[in-house]
Design an enzyme around this catalytic site. Structure first.
Site, PDB file in Angstrom:
ATOM      1  N   ARG A   8      -2.408  10.357  14.207  1.00  0.00           N
ATOM      2  CA  ARG A   8      -3.081   9.473  13.245  1.00  0.00           C
ATOM      3  C   ARG A   8      -2.435   8.087  13.265  1.00  0.00           C
ATOM      4  O   ARG A   8      -3.134   7.071  13.127  1.00  0.00           O
ATOM      5  CB  ARG A   8      -3.041  10.099  11.851  1.00  0.00           C
ATOM      6  CG  ARG A   8      -3.976   9.400  10.868  1.00  0.00           C
ATOM      7  CD  ARG A   8      -4.138  10.184   9.591  1.00  0.00           C
ATOM      8  NE  ARG A   8      -2.871  10.325   8.883  1.00  0.00           N
ATOM      9  CZ  ARG A   8      -2.699  11.091   7.807  1.00  0.00           C
ATOM     10  NH1 ARG A   8      -3.710  11.787   7.325  1.00  0.00           N
ATOM     11  NH2 ARG A   8      -1.524  11.171   7.214  1.00  0.00           N
ATOM     12  N   LYS A  49      -4.385   4.628   8.281  1.00  0.00           N
ATOM     13  CA  LYS A  49      -3.406   4.484   7.203  1.00  0.00           C
ATOM     14  C   LYS A  49      -2.767   3.096   7.281  1.00  0.00           C
ATOM     15  O   LYS A  49      -1.593   2.934   7.605  1.00  0.00           O
ATOM     16  CB  LYS A  49      -2.360   5.606   7.316  1.00  0.00           C
ATOM     17  CG  LYS A  49      -1.984   6.192   5.977  1.00  0.00           C
ATOM     18  CD  LYS A  49      -1.359   7.535   6.101  1.00  0.00           C
ATOM     19  CE  LYS A  49      -0.455   7.868   4.945  1.00  0.00           C
ATOM     20  NZ  LYS A  49      -1.051   7.767   3.611  1.00  0.00           N
ATOM     21  N   GLU A  63     -12.941   9.428  -1.687  1.00  0.00           N
ATOM     22  CA  GLU A  63     -11.619   9.997  -1.947  1.00  0.00           C
ATOM     23  C   GLU A  63     -10.942   9.234  -3.067  1.00  0.00           C
ATOM     24  O   GLU A  63     -11.575   8.409  -3.737  1.00  0.00           O
ATOM     25  CB  GLU A  63     -10.771  10.015  -0.674  1.00  0.00           C
ATOM     26  CG  GLU A  63     -10.531   8.659  -0.047  1.00  0.00           C
ATOM     27  CD  GLU A  63      -9.559   8.707   1.132  1.00  0.00           C
ATOM     28  OE1 GLU A  63      -8.703   9.590   1.186  1.00  0.00           O
ATOM     29  OE2 GLU A  63      -9.663   7.821   2.000  1.00  0.00           O
TER      30      GLU A  63
HETATM   31  N1  PLP Z   1      -6.186   9.889   1.586  1.00  0.00           N
HETATM   32  C1  PLP Z   1      -5.373   8.832   1.463  1.00  0.00           C
HETATM   33  C2  PLP Z   1      -5.970   7.527   1.139  1.00  0.00           C
HETATM   34  C3  PLP Z   1      -3.986   8.988   1.644  1.00  0.00           C
HETATM   35  O1  PLP Z   1      -3.160   7.958   1.520  1.00  0.00           O
HETATM   36  C4  PLP Z   1      -3.467  10.265   1.936  1.00  0.00           C
HETATM   37  C5  PLP Z   1      -2.042  10.453   2.160  1.00  0.00           C
HETATM   38  O2  PLP Z   1      -1.552  10.499   3.238  1.00  0.00           O
HETATM   39  C6  PLP Z   1      -4.366  11.331   2.052  1.00  0.00           C
HETATM   40  C7  PLP Z   1      -5.703  11.111   1.871  1.00  0.00           C
HETATM   41  C8  PLP Z   1      -3.874  12.689   2.390  1.00  0.00           C
HETATM   42  O3  PLP Z   1      -3.546  12.810   3.740  1.00  0.00           O
HETATM   43  P1  PLP Z   1      -2.489  13.837   4.251  1.00  0.00           P
HETATM   44  O4  PLP Z   1      -2.954  15.171   3.814  1.00  0.00           O
HETATM   45  O5  PLP Z   1      -2.514  13.703   5.730  1.00  0.00           O
HETATM   46  O6  PLP Z   1      -1.194  13.466   3.658  1.00  0.00           O
HETATM   47  C1  COI Z   2       0.964  10.778   1.324  1.00  0.00           C
HETATM   48  O1  COI Z   2       0.457  11.701   0.729  1.00  0.00           O
HETATM   49  O2  COI Z   2       1.835  10.932   2.202  1.00  0.00           O
HETATM   50  C2  COI Z   2       0.571   9.415   1.040  1.00  0.00           C
HETATM   51  O3  COI Z   2       0.791   8.569   1.859  1.00  0.00           O
HETATM   52  C3  COI Z   2      -0.063   9.150  -0.237  1.00  0.00           C
HETATM   53  C4  COI Z   2       0.605   8.113  -0.961  1.00  0.00           C
HETATM   54  C5  COI Z   2       1.896   8.323  -1.545  1.00  0.00           C
HETATM   55  C6  COI Z   2      -0.032   6.837  -0.954  1.00  0.00           C
END
Ligand code: PLP
Ligand code: COI
Length: 341
Positions: A82, A184, A220
């Site tokens: 990612r 991200k 989201e």
């Molecule tokens: N959506 C957003 C905008 C995020 O910042 C995050 C955090 O990483 C997620 C979703 C969840 O992603 P993940 O499960 O890969 O941490």
């Molecule tokens: C995460 O879940 O790792 C994120 O980046 C979310 C956040 C703290 C913005």
């Protein structure tokens, strides 16, 4: 190795300076060998690309102590991929995926004393990120970058732990169609700061963003994807090109189908459907699975039957299975749990 003397059970989601970080610099078209260092501050030129045009992206994952004393992390290869996608969209150089995983291992090993003990309720949050470091004044990508990983022990992202959240439907958009919502990029989070401050001021825990083109579909929150459970026990989660492809959500889709025998639907979810669902949750690395009890939509309240006291029963099953796999108590699919030490 002696653990740090912290009050592990009462940590919030905050930054604490740990002993070591990993740093690699990109110059003259190549990444250097990278190293573990102790210096937590960065000194940069006033005109560095990150300060001017926000060329920055990041990742987030966690390390856990298993019951038998190993230190593991969860699917770091997906964070590496990612981050590659984020870099390509932002015209930043990719930090090679296999080096990303090795760097995570190195920095966690160096900070083993900061990895919370099994059963403490805390975890070690790992934050890889990349910034443009040389001076850029015309609008163009920089030539020099830094890739860095720091770690910090954390407790629950939302105060109150497993208490159901109240979410508000936002009038702001988080991402544009064909924009950067699927990566991200730091800039996505800058966009979300005003809506989150305003949400908190008004007594809400987070915002639900709708699709920016039609404002009819669920996207989201600022930091997590949505999951819903239907009244007949299906797992439904929104599909959109402008949401972050959450690793937790993709993992939960497998857990729901393969471990709990549920029907999984990853599809567009109309906001008008939401009041018909039995349970709702937010999922992400930081959020794990945080239950949602209520959604506030411009004066109207959608209250889920699971209520405001505890996690809905299906959400709880998903939570137990997922965290059981992450902590090494339940055998996960091949490659999910990555042993570091
Ligand atoms: N959506 C957003 C905008 C995020 O910042 C995050 C955090 O990483 C997620 C979703 C969840 O992603 P993940 O499960 O890969 O941490
Ligand atoms: C995460 O879940 O790792 C994120 O980046 C979310 C956040 C703290 C913005």
């Amino acid at each position: 190795m002696e653990k740090k003397n912290l009050d592990w059970a009462n940590l919030g989601f905050g930054y604490m300076i740990a002993d070591y970080r990993y740093v690699s610099n990109y110059r003259d078209g190549r990444w250097d060998d990278g190293e573990i260092i102790t210096e937590s501050n960065i000194t940069l030129n006033e005109c560095a690309g990150v300060f001017q045009y926000s060329q920055s992206c990041f990742e987030g994952l966690k390390a856990y102590t298993t019951e038998d004393g190993h230190i593991v992390c969860f699917r770091p290869d997906l964070n590496a991929t990612r981050m590659k996608d984020s870099c390509e969209r932002l015209e930043m150089p990719v930090f090679p995926e296999e080096r990303f995983v090795k760097a995570v291992e190195e920095v966690v090993k160096a900070n083993a004393a900061w990895v919370p003990p099994f059963g403490s309720g805390a975890t070690l949050y790992i934050r890889p990120y990349m910034i443009a470091t040389n001076a850029v004044i015309g609008v163009k990508p920089a030539d020099e970058y830094q890739f860095r990983i720091f770690v910090t022990p954390v407790g629950p992202y939302f105060k109150g732990g497993a208490k159901p959240l109240t979410i508000r439907v936002s009038d702001f958009d988080r991402a544009a169609p064909h924009g950067t919502g699927h990566i991200k990029a730091g800039l996505n989070y800058a966009m979300s700061l005003h809506p989150i401050v305003d949400a908190h001021k008004n007594g809400f825990d987070e915002n639900m963003y709708l699709d920016p083109a039609t404002r009819t579909k669920v996207e989201e929150t600022g930091g997590a994807n949505f999951i819903f459970i239907t009244k007949d026990g299906k797992f439904v989660t929104p599909k959109s090109d402008s949401i972050l492809p959450s690793i937790t959500r993709r993992s939960l889709m497998v857990v729901a189908e393969k471990y709990l025998g549920m029907t999984v639907e990853n599809r567009e979810v109309l906001f008008s459907e939401v009041e018909g669902f039995a349970e709702c949750g937010l999922c992400g690395t930081a959020a794990v699975i945080s239950p949602v009890g209520k959604i506030y939509d411009h004066g109207r309240e959608i209250c889920f039957p699971s209520g405001m006291e505890e996690m809905g029963p299906v959400t709880k099953k998903l939570y137990d299975k997922l965290t059981g796999i992450q902590m090494g108590e339940i055998e996960g699919p091949d490659g999910w749990v990555h042993t570091i030490l």
